[in-house]
Design a protein around this motif. Structure first.
Motif, PDB file in Angstrom:
ATOM      1  N   VAL A   1      -2.896 -19.776 154.196  1.00  0.00           N
ATOM      2  CA  VAL A   1      -3.434 -18.415 154.114  1.00  0.00           C
ATOM      3  C   VAL A   1      -3.276 -17.710 155.463  1.00  0.00           C
ATOM      4  N   GLU A   2      -3.557 -18.457 156.516  1.00  0.00           N
ATOM      5  CA  GLU A   2      -3.479 -17.867 157.861  1.00  0.00           C
ATOM      6  C   GLU A   2      -2.027 -17.493 158.207  1.00  0.00           C
ATOM      7  N   LEU A   3      -1.094 -18.356 157.782  1.00  0.00           N
ATOM      8  CA  LEU A   3       0.311 -18.135 158.138  1.00  0.00           C
ATOM      9  C   LEU A   3       1.006 -17.123 157.230  1.00  0.00           C
ATOM     10  N   PHE A   4       0.752 -17.266 155.914  1.00  0.00           N
ATOM     11  CA  PHE A   4       1.538 -16.460 154.974  1.00  0.00           C
ATOM     12  C   PHE A   4       0.714 -15.474 154.149  1.00  0.00           C
ATOM     13  N   GLY A   5      -0.602 -15.616 154.195  1.00  0.00           N
ATOM     14  CA  GLY A   5      -1.399 -14.787 153.289  1.00  0.00           C
ATOM     15  C   GLY A   5      -2.310 -13.806 154.013  1.00  0.00           C
ATOM     16  N   GLN A   6      -1.787 -13.207 155.092  1.00  0.00           N
ATOM     17  CA  GLN A   6      -2.623 -12.295 155.865  1.00  0.00           C
ATOM     18  C   GLN A   6      -3.129 -11.121 155.049  1.00  0.00           C
ATOM     19  N   LYS A   7      -2.412 -10.802 153.953  1.00  0.00           N
ATOM     20  CA  LYS A   7      -2.828  -9.644 153.162  1.00  0.00           C
ATOM     21  C   LYS A   7      -3.878  -9.988 152.119  1.00  0.00           C
ATOM     22  N   LEU A   8      -4.071 -11.279 151.905  1.00  0.00           N
ATOM     23  CA  LEU A   8      -5.058 -11.697 150.914  1.00  0.00           C
ATOM     24  C   LEU A   8      -6.446 -11.268 151.348  1.00  0.00           C
ATOM     25  N   ASP A   9      -7.112 -10.524 150.489  1.00  0.00           N
ATOM     26  CA  ASP A   9      -8.472 -10.116 150.821  1.00  0.00           C
ATOM     27  C   ASP A   9      -9.149  -9.664 149.554  1.00  0.00           C
ATOM     28  N   TYR A  10     -10.460  -9.719 149.533  1.00  0.00           N
ATOM     29  CA  TYR A  10     -11.207  -9.224 148.391  1.00  0.00           C
ATOM     30  C   TYR A  10     -12.423  -8.486 148.919  1.00  0.00           C
ATOM     31  N   LYS A  11     -12.376  -7.180 148.814  1.00  0.00           N
ATOM     32  CA  LYS A  11     -13.489  -6.327 149.246  1.00  0.00           C
ATOM     33  C   LYS A  11     -13.941  -6.604 150.676  1.00  0.00           C
ATOM     34  N   GLY A  12     -12.990  -6.923 151.534  1.00  0.00           N
ATOM     35  CA  GLY A  12     -13.343  -7.159 152.937  1.00  0.00           C
ATOM     36  C   GLY A  12     -14.132  -8.426 153.171  1.00  0.00           C
ATOM     37  N   LEU A  13     -14.138  -9.307 152.152  1.00  0.00           N
ATOM     38  CA  LEU A  13     -14.954 -10.522 152.278  1.00  0.00           C
ATOM     39  C   LEU A  13     -14.150 -11.718 152.776  1.00  0.00           C
ATOM     40  N   ARG A  14     -12.862 -11.486 153.094  1.00  0.00           N
ATOM     41  CA  ARG A  14     -11.971 -12.566 153.504  1.00  0.00           C
ATOM     42  C   ARG A  14     -12.584 -13.523 154.528  1.00  0.00           C
ATOM     43  N   LEU A  15     -13.026 -12.961 155.650  1.00  0.00           N
ATOM     44  CA  LEU A  15     -13.537 -13.813 156.727  1.00  0.00           C
ATOM     45  C   LEU A  15     -14.807 -14.545 156.321  1.00  0.00           C
ATOM     46  N   ALA A  16     -15.678 -13.857 155.567  1.00  0.00           N
ATOM     47  CA  ALA A  16     -16.914 -14.497 155.123  1.00  0.00           C
ATOM     48  C   ALA A  16     -16.610 -15.628 154.145  1.00  0.00           C
ATOM     49  N   MET A  17     -15.637 -15.412 153.251  1.00  0.00           N
ATOM     50  CA  MET A  17     -15.264 -16.464 152.301  1.00  0.00           C
ATOM     51  C   MET A  17     -14.722 -17.690 153.038  1.00  0.00           C
TER      52      MET A  17
END
Lengths: 195, 195
Positions: free
Chosen positions: A96-112
């Motif tokens: 995710v860190e290398l290839f999925g930088q765009k993955l996000d859900y309602k700005g909760l990426r970091l919290a998840m």
């Protein structure tokens, strides 16, 4: 969109520092992955077969073949599952860190990520502790319960188990550090994400 | 849309929502404290003494008095320490939430709480798993290692141990929820702190 925001912010707050932090986190994750993967494999392949002579009938020895396997002890099975899942989690997070930088859900990426990390900490901690205390009984026995030690008979099995437990403990310490880093990341999270 | 609302609310300080969230968190913490404190006390006071007649010499019975104590099993000692520390942590956090609102260090208050919560999750998880798998050996024995079950002799001891483990597991689940809440709190943290 997310990338643009991030880029803007990075320009605003020392992009090189952010990038070096990212690589530190990635490196620690790779080491943690290697530690838990080692623990999983060493324990999962841990098996020792011994043939003991228990009696002699005339000149014919009566032999008994005993096998020590990790599957015989539920704590070690849990250890393998827990470390396997932790390895999978770290591998996913690296991807995710290398290839999925765009993955996000309602700005909760970091919290998840922080919450998944924390769950993985719980998992490794449980697996490592259960295996450690079970190994202790294998090593020393428990005179009160009349459980005899088995490590005098299955030395290789016990040594390999010890290696797996040490690797898993290293993985646990690294995961504690990673989770703390994930939590600190939330502190510096750009507010823009939620706009 | 929802996020925009959130921001508006934050700007407006949304005191009632914030306050109700605070009370939810406090209530969960109190229940978690009660769960781990119960686990600590039930396990720490767990002791069963049995007098068994092992032989008869004439009409005089020869008796053996056996005692099962939690101290005899390292996993249970760790269980008591881990749950005791978790109870202490939750008690401290309740105090801080109620009386120490001003306590802060460089805006790291929320992150520190989240990290301490996560460490406590690791602690309870380790204690509960170690005790669970040790209890399983006590209940079923391990035929491969020739460890006999002891729960047929010390029923009360095993029942109480079971109660302690269930309480601790409840505490673990609640601590996972609390830590997730602590992490989410960082998301809604006012930006002023880190700027």
């Amino acid at each position: 969109m997310g990338l643009q925001n991030e880029e803007k912010l990075e320009l605003g707050c020392s992009s090189s520092q952010q990038r070096s932090k990212k690589w530190v986190l990635l490196t620690v994750r790779v080491i943690a992955f290697l530690a838990t993967a080692t623990a999983t494999l060493v324990m999962a392949l841990n098996k020792e077969t011994k043939t003991l002579v228990v009696a002699m009938v005339g000149s014919t020895p009566i032999k008994v073949t005993l096998t020590a396997k990790f599957q015989h002890t539920p704590a070690f099975v849990f250890f393998v599952i827990a470390n396997g899942m932790a390895s999978f989690h770290n591998l996913m997070m690296i991807m995710v860190e290398l290839f999925g930088q765009k993955l996000d859900y309602k700005g909760l990426r970091l919290a998840m990520i922080a919450i998944l990390d924390m769950t993985t900490v719980a998992l490794i901690s449980g697996g490592a502790s259960a295996a450690t205390f079970m190994a202790e009984v294998g090593k020393n026995g428990n005179s009160h319960a009349r459980w005899n030690k088995i490590c005098d008979k299955f030395e290789t099995f016990c040594d390999r188990g010890g290696v797996a437990i040490i690797a898993s403990s290293a993985g646990l310490i690294l995961m504690l550090i990673i989770t703390a880093m994930s939590i600190f990341k939330l502190l510096n999270k750009p507010k823009s994400v939620s706009s």
